[in-house]
Design a protein around this motif. Sequence first.
Motif, short mmCIF file in Angstrom:
data_model
loop_
_atom_site.label_atom_id
_atom_site.label_comp_id
_atom_site.label_asym_id
_atom_site.label_seq_id
_atom_site.Cartn_x
_atom_site.Cartn_y
_atom_site.Cartn_z
N PHE A 107 36.46 60.08 46.81
CA PHE A 107 36.29 61.49 47.34
C PHE A 107 35.01 62.02 46.55
CE2 PHE A 107 36.58 66.03 47.38
CZ PHE A 107 36.77 66.45 48.59
N VAL A 108 34.97 62.24 45.46
CA VAL A 108 33.83 62.85 44.82
C VAL A 108 32.48 62.08 45.14
CG1 VAL A 108 32.81 63.45 42.41
CG2 VAL A 108 35.20 64.07 42.95
N THR A 109 32.52 60.84 45.00
CA THR A 109 31.25 60.04 45.41
C THR A 109 30.89 60.60 46.88
OG1 THR A 109 31.92 58.44 43.85
CG2 THR A 109 30.37 57.78 45.62
N GLY A 110 31.95 60.47 47.76
CA GLY A 110 31.35 60.68 49.00
C GLY A 110 31.06 62.13 49.31
N PHE A 111 31.69 62.98 48.70
CA PHE A 111 31.30 64.73 48.65
C PHE A 111 29.96 64.70 48.32
CE2 PHE A 111 31.10 68.87 46.92
CZ PHE A 111 31.38 69.55 47.99
N LEU A 112 29.65 64.16 47.19
CA LEU A 112 28.46 64.49 46.53
C LEU A 112 27.15 63.79 47.55
CD1 LEU A 112 29.00 63.80 42.75
CD2 LEU A 112 28.33 66.19 43.89
N SER A 113 27.49 62.57 48.00
CA SER A 113 26.49 61.67 48.92
C SER A 113 26.22 62.81 50.23
CB SER A 113 26.95 60.46 49.06
OG SER A 113 27.97 60.30 49.90
N GLU A 114 27.37 63.06 50.51
CA GLU A 114 27.27 64.08 51.80
C GLU A 114 26.45 65.34 51.63
OE1 GLU A 114 31.13 65.12 53.09
OE2 GLU A 114 31.76 63.23 53.39
N LYS A 115 26.59 65.81 50.33
CA LYS A 115 25.62 67.09 50.05
C LYS A 115 24.37 66.71 49.58
CE LYS A 115 28.94 69.69 50.97
NZ LYS A 115 29.21 70.26 52.16
N LEU A 116 23.85 65.49 48.73
CA LEU A 116 22.88 65.11 48.23
C LEU A 116 21.86 64.40 49.19
CD1 LEU A 116 23.94 64.21 44.68
CD2 LEU A 116 22.82 66.37 45.33
N VAL A 117 22.41 63.56 50.06
CA VAL A 117 21.53 62.52 50.71
C VAL A 117 21.52 63.11 52.34
CG1 VAL A 117 21.32 60.39 51.46
CG2 VAL A 117 22.07 61.03 49.20
N GLY A 162 31.57 58.32 53.25
CA GLY A 162 31.82 60.19 52.81
C GLY A 162 33.22 60.01 52.06
N ALA A 163 33.53 61.39 51.85
CA ALA A 163 34.42 61.65 51.15
C ALA A 163 35.83 61.60 51.88
CB ALA A 163 34.63 63.34 50.88
N LYS A 164 35.99 61.81 53.18
CA LYS A 164 37.33 61.84 53.79
C LYS A 164 37.55 60.27 54.16
CE LYS A 164 38.92 62.88 58.48
NZ LYS A 164 38.60 64.04 59.47
N ARG A 165 36.54 59.57 54.97
CA ARG A 165 36.97 58.28 55.14
C ARG A 165 36.87 57.43 53.89
NH1 ARG A 165 32.77 57.58 60.32
NH2 ARG A 165 31.54 58.46 58.78
N GLY A 166 36.01 57.65 53.05
CA GLY A 166 36.30 56.82 51.81
C GLY A 166 37.41 56.79 51.03
N THR A 167 37.91 57.98 50.88
CA THR A 167 39.40 58.22 50.46
C THR A 167 40.34 57.66 51.19
OG1 THR A 167 38.44 60.43 49.46
CG2 THR A 167 40.99 60.08 49.68
N ILE A 168 40.32 57.48 52.42
CA ILE A 168 41.52 56.91 53.36
C ILE A 168 41.48 55.51 53.11
CG2 ILE A 168 42.04 56.27 55.64
CD1 ILE A 168 41.20 59.28 56.25
N VAL A 224 34.85 50.96 45.60
CA VAL A 224 35.15 52.63 45.72
C VAL A 224 33.96 53.22 45.98
CG1 VAL A 224 36.21 54.31 44.41
CG2 VAL A 224 37.52 52.14 44.49
N MET A 225 32.97 52.76 45.10
CA MET A 225 31.55 53.55 45.06
C MET A 225 31.16 53.45 46.50
SD MET A 225 29.85 52.89 41.56
CE MET A 225 30.89 52.50 39.88
N LEU A 226 31.09 52.06 47.12
CA LEU A 226 30.48 51.87 48.36
C LEU A 226 31.12 52.44 49.59
CD1 LEU A 226 30.12 47.92 48.08
CD2 LEU A 226 28.52 49.76 48.38
N ALA A 227 32.54 52.69 49.49
CA ALA A 227 33.31 53.60 50.34
C ALA A 227 32.84 55.04 50.53
CB ALA A 227 34.63 53.26 50.17
N GLY A 228 32.58 55.48 49.21
CA GLY A 228 32.16 56.80 49.13
C GLY A 228 30.84 56.97 49.62
N VAL A 229 29.86 56.32 48.99
CA VAL A 229 28.42 56.57 49.84
C VAL A 229 28.11 56.12 51.16
CG1 VAL A 229 27.40 56.21 47.51
CG2 VAL A 229 27.43 54.35 48.86
N GLN A 254 27.95 59.96 61.19
CA GLN A 254 27.62 60.44 59.85
C GLN A 254 28.75 60.59 58.87
OE1 GLN A 254 25.20 62.30 58.71
NE2 GLN A 254 23.70 61.99 60.30
N ARG A 255 28.26 60.37 57.77
CA ARG A 255 29.50 60.22 56.65
C ARG A 255 30.25 61.57 56.72
NH1 ARG A 255 26.13 61.21 52.52
NH2 ARG A 255 24.33 61.22 53.98
N ALA A 256 31.46 61.51 56.67
CA ALA A 256 32.28 62.72 56.74
C ALA A 256 33.57 62.63 56.09
CB ALA A 256 32.57 63.05 58.29
#
Length: 187
Positions: free
Chosen positions: A97-107, A49-55, A41-46, A185-187
């Motif tokens: 979602f949160v992992t992906g969202f934060l990684s999109e914003k922070l990295v 990204g949020a959208k594809r990781g959640t899917i 789950v963490m890998l999918a997010g980082v 790009q992570r999205a």
Amino acid sequence: MLTRDLVLAALFAAIIVVLGLLPPIMLGFISVPITAQSLGVMLAGVVLGAKRGTIAVLLVLLLAAIGLPVLSGGRGGLGVFAAPTTGYLIGWVAAAFVTGFLSEKLVKREQPGLVQGTGFFISALLGGVVVLYAFGVTYLALVTGMGFVKAFLGSLAFIPGDALKALVAALAGRAVMVGYPLLPQRA
């Protein structure tokens, strides 16, 4: 959504399922086992990204709901959504979602490697541990009647392992960013 996005989500859903093949470890004093799937789950997010990781996570949960043995220990079927650990499964969605969202914003690609790795680690720790536990512990406390404090204290034994999973996810996220610059790009 592009075909590439669906393929990447399916790939990470498969990674989450494969991590479920590792046998769960029961601690004995709480009904929640240690599994490797939260790493997926963490890998999918980082990575995605949020959208594809959640899917990716929703796809795994859909496969589990229709009865495929995709969860740790070969579990599947609607019965897994009526167990004390259901909050953690629901939490996977929010965690990705949160992992992906934060990684999109922070990295960002232009950042130095240490900054990227730190951003991925913070994202995985907040999304994949804090958010996941918020859902899992709350649900466990409500369903079992053990109370929030007891459920929270029981979950503290999992924090070191999950922090290690967050570190592994951060290292993998950084490696993917460096090794696969053509990955969208992570999205």
